[in-house]
Scaffold this active site. Structure first.
Site, PDB file in Angstrom:
ATOM      1  N   GLU A  11      40.739 -15.890 -26.807  1.00 22.55           N
ATOM      2  CA  GLU A  11      39.679 -15.651 -27.891  1.00 22.55           C
ATOM      3  C   GLU A  11      39.798 -14.230 -28.246  1.00 22.55           C
ATOM      4  O   GLU A  11      39.172 -14.045 -29.253  1.00 22.55           O
ATOM      5  CB  GLU A  11      38.421 -16.238 -27.165  1.00 22.55           C
ATOM      6  N   ASP A 213      35.804 -28.085 -31.230  1.00 19.29           N
ATOM      7  CA  ASP A 213      35.761 -29.508 -30.939  1.00 19.29           C
ATOM      8  C   ASP A 213      34.460 -29.943 -31.088  1.00 19.29           C
ATOM      9  O   ASP A 213      33.543 -29.241 -31.471  1.00 19.29           O
ATOM     10  CB  ASP A 213      36.176 -29.643 -29.406  1.00 19.29           C
TER      11      ASP A 213
HETATM   12  N1  ADE Z   1      33.378 -24.395 -25.827  1.00 18.42           N
HETATM   13  C1  ADE Z   1      34.269 -24.904 -26.491  1.00 18.42           C
HETATM   14  N2  ADE Z   1      34.173 -26.404 -26.703  1.00 18.42           N
HETATM   15  C2  ADE Z   1      33.232 -26.652 -25.570  1.00 18.42           C
HETATM   16  C3  ADE Z   1      32.300 -27.773 -25.024  1.00 18.42           C
HETATM   17  N3  ADE Z   1      32.713 -28.868 -25.356  1.00 18.42           N
HETATM   18  N4  ADE Z   1      31.674 -27.573 -24.063  1.00 18.42           N
HETATM   19  C4  ADE Z   1      31.290 -26.475 -23.455  1.00 18.42           C
HETATM   20  N5  ADE Z   1      31.815 -25.257 -23.941  1.00 18.42           N
HETATM   21  C5  ADE Z   1      32.678 -25.207 -24.862  1.00 18.42           C
END
Ligand code: ADE
Length: 244
Positions: A11, A213
């Protein structure tokens, strides 16, 4: 000096590639890279995942590097229908969704601080920089990468963020958060602990979260691909505008 933290090397990689006059300091099993980025004095570090790791890193930055501002940049799981992969949330209020010391304190309340959240100070400047970046994101993200995630017109919003020591990939957990902390836009694992430490030491901080996501069944796959290929280029583009 401005401290810039991410949870993962991926990142922060694009920022590291642009960093000039680098000095590296090793402390607490982490490498702190000091140097200049877009003519600002910065120190970059990846904290590793989770609230403890990011709190320790934040404390180290404040005490040993004398930072006057901290920016956390990384990816998050979007839990609002309107948020798509590639959108950006600039943190407004940071909650710890796994903090629950009932019956002694209210659910989510940070003991002694008497609050369920910590607020960022000037998120609008960062929001503006993010919008400027989005106007030119093609300079930072290749067409192939954007197409791989169906990123066409990303948006930036100010929003509340919930952090906890859990990777969220279930509809049930999304429902829990929507019911109990309905203003939450996205979930991650570090922002609220950085926020708490910064609050306690009176250091201004900002949180940039790029949606990788949707915290659902597909989250693990989307998250890994996105974090590896895109996240740090977003950070580079946003910070270029923020520091200008
Ligand atoms: N960082 C990126 N996606 C995540 C998720 N689904 N849960 C926790 N941290 C995250």
């Amino acid at each position: 000096m401005i401290g810039i933290i991410s949870a993962m090397q991926e990142e922060i990689q694009a920022l590291l590639n642009e960093l000039e006059h680098i000095t590296t300091t090793k402390k607490g099993m982490r490498e702190y890279y000091s140097g200049t980025l877009f003519n600002k004095n910065v120190v970059l570090v990846f904290s590793r995942w989770g609230k403890v790791a990011s709190a320790a890193t934040t404390t180290q930055l404040i005490n040993d590097f004398n930072v006057e501002e901290i920016i956390f940049t990384g990816v998050a799981g979007g839990i609002k229908e309107t948020l798509n992969i590639g959108d950006v949330v600039i943190g407004k209020h940071l909650y710890q969704h796994d903090l629950d010391a009932r019956p002694f304190y209210n659910q989510f309340e940070i003991p002694i601080l008497k609050n369920k959240y910590v607020a960022t100070k000037n998120p609008k400047n960062l929001l503006k920089a993010t919008e400027q970046f989005i106007g030119t994101y093609g300079d930072f993200i290749s067409k192939t990468e954007a197409n791989a995630f169906n990123i066409t017109t990303p948006k930036a919003i100010l929003g509340d963020i919930a952090s906890g020591d859990q990777f969220i990939s279930s509809i049930e957990k999304i429902k829990f958060l929507n019911d109990l902390l309905p203003s939450t836009t996205c979930v991650e694992m570090e922002g609220a602990s950085v926020a708490q430490v910064c609050f306690e030491y009176s250091v201004p901080f900002s949180i940039i979260r790029i949606i990788s996501d949707k915290a659902n069944d597909n989250a693990t796959i989307d998250f890994s691909r996105f974090a590896n290929s895109i996240a740090s280029n977003y950070a580079l583009g946003i910070l270029k505008n923020y520091f200008a």
